[in-house]
Design an enzyme around this catalytic site. Structure first.
Site: not given
Length: 238
Positions: A110-111
């Protein structure tokens, strides 16, 4: 052993070294031993007991944290996992212990500038299920966007987001993309290329303002507060 879903490759190595693996009743102590299709692999109870202690944690990742190893001065999401940040409404019977942080790794990215549901696990079976090459588990995101041209996004471009785009010279799997309201899209994907949603949006002239993952398979983010975590329940499956 990994292909049969018994454990991860790393766990298999550990179990073989411990003498916890038998083929047709005989202990196999050599890594890389060949097993024929008709032969039967059995696992000692100690391995099952060890595996049952492994935890899977769901965290509502805030912005500014990376999923895995610390990078560029940003902290990894695992630093948020402690006794104080456990969600008070978590119904799981487990007690938190610092040893649960050992080998606790993210099962999917998840960035840093994305928020929402992140899975951290000690269980190789969970990691394989979520990020293995043949995974087909859906991941759902709510994406706030801004269109860079006058008017609204043409219907043909919305269809392209659903199917027809390529990234890095490779066609993307079909997705499910629809409007939630005038500036927010719902994306349901079955793959997770680096910054995939942002790059898909850029391809049709949309700029992503905010991105939140709200579901992985059957497990939803729900009311889990930002920066807090809970255990995956015994009755929950992705």
């Amino acid at each position: 052993m990994s292909e049969l879903g018994l454990c991860s490759r790393r766990e298999a190595d550990e179990w073989i070294a411990q003498g916890w693996v038998r083929v047709d009743g005989k202990i196999v102590a050599e890594l890389g031993s060949k097993v024929l299709p008709q032969q039967r692999i059995t696992i000692e109870r100690q391995a099952s007991a060890e595996q049952s202690k492994r935890v899977t944690i769901l965290i509502n990742k805030p912005m500014g944290y990376v999923s895995g190893q610390a990078e560029d001065g940003y902290k990894p999401a695992v630093v948020l996992v402690n006794a104080e940040s456990r969600w008070q409404e978590d119904q799981a019977p487990q007690q938190f212990h610092p040893k649960q942080l050992r080998s606790l790794v993210p099962a999917g990215r998840l960035d840093i500038d994305s928020v929402g549901l992140l899975v951290l696990t000690q269980d190789g079976r969970v990691a394989k299920q979520l990020i293995g090459e043949d995974t087909s588990i859906e991941k759902e995101y709510l994406v706030r966007v801004k269109y860079g041209k006058p008017g609204q996004l043409p219907e043909a471009d919305l269809k392209l987001l659903n199917h027809g785009l390529s990234l890095d010279g490779k066609k993307l799997l079909p997705a499910k993309v629809r409007w939630q309201n005038e500036d927010q899209l719902s994306f349901i994907l079955r793959e997770g290329k680096k910054r995939q949603i942002r790059r898909m949006c850029e391809a049709v002239g949309l700029k992503v303002i905010g991105l939140k993952r709200v579901r992985i398979g059957n497990v939803k983010l729900g009311d889990l507060p930002t920066g807090q975590w809970r255990y995956l329940g015994a009755d929950e499956q992705f």
